[in-house]
Design an enzyme around this catalytic site. Sequence first.
Site, PDB file in Angstrom:
ATOM      1  CG  ASP A 114      67.702  11.807  75.104  1.00 29.41           C
ATOM      2  OD1 ASP A 114      68.750  11.866  75.936  1.00 29.41           O
ATOM      3  OD2 ASP A 114      67.714  11.197  74.051  1.00 29.41           O
ATOM      4  CE  LYS A 167      63.642  14.569  74.376  1.00 23.62           C
ATOM      5  NZ  LYS A 167      62.672  13.513  73.908  1.00 23.62           N
TER       6      LYS A 167
END
Length: 215
Positions: A141, A122
């Site tokens: 996310d 991420k």
Amino acid sequence: MKKKKSEVLAIVEELKRLYPDALCSLRYGKDYELLFSVRLAAQCTDERVNQITPALFARFPTLESLANADVAEVEEYIRSTGFFRAKARDIVAASRMLLDEYGGKVPGTMEELLRLPGVGRKTANLILGDIYHTPGVVVADTHCIRISGRLGLTDGTKDPAKVETQLRAVLPPEESNNFCHRMVLHGRAVCMARKPDCQNCTLRPWCSYFSDSKA
Ligand code: SF4
């Protein structure tokens, strides 16, 4: 049912209209400050991180100063973000690695980024998207995972790696990074986790969750 290309593009365009800026909500000056701010944002809000990073980066204004910092002192600056011991250790260790192995620069490939302490996919995707403007980047996310699933852009999986793959397959590569920023903004303003405000959402015409709730 799989979304038509025209529907995906309509969602992308409507999100652009709603959130033209699509900026990352973490405030930063230098590239490595974004890297460390993302690390600090794990299990914490961007708002909280933005409150504490000015003092942290004023006390340690260079990568060298962070690399040589006493971890215990860094901990004091970041304590309120949670998991502060691991975060402080990662920030100091990553600063050293950036200096020793990457010439003091945040690297621009997934492989190099993933070698840095505390950096996962991420974070690496966010750096590739926001610093290097790499096409096809997807930052999966929690907001992105939830809303993409509700819209029907994914099969509803909560697995970030699968969301990343499924979104990459349908989004125009040059739009994907900003699309993810807009998902965060939409998740805070309208499509909240507990109670999405569908009546006030202009994505309704293309949303599977909304159409299913009418069935
Ligand atoms: Fe979320 Fe409802 Fe909008 Fe769909 S219509 S994106 S579920 S707020």
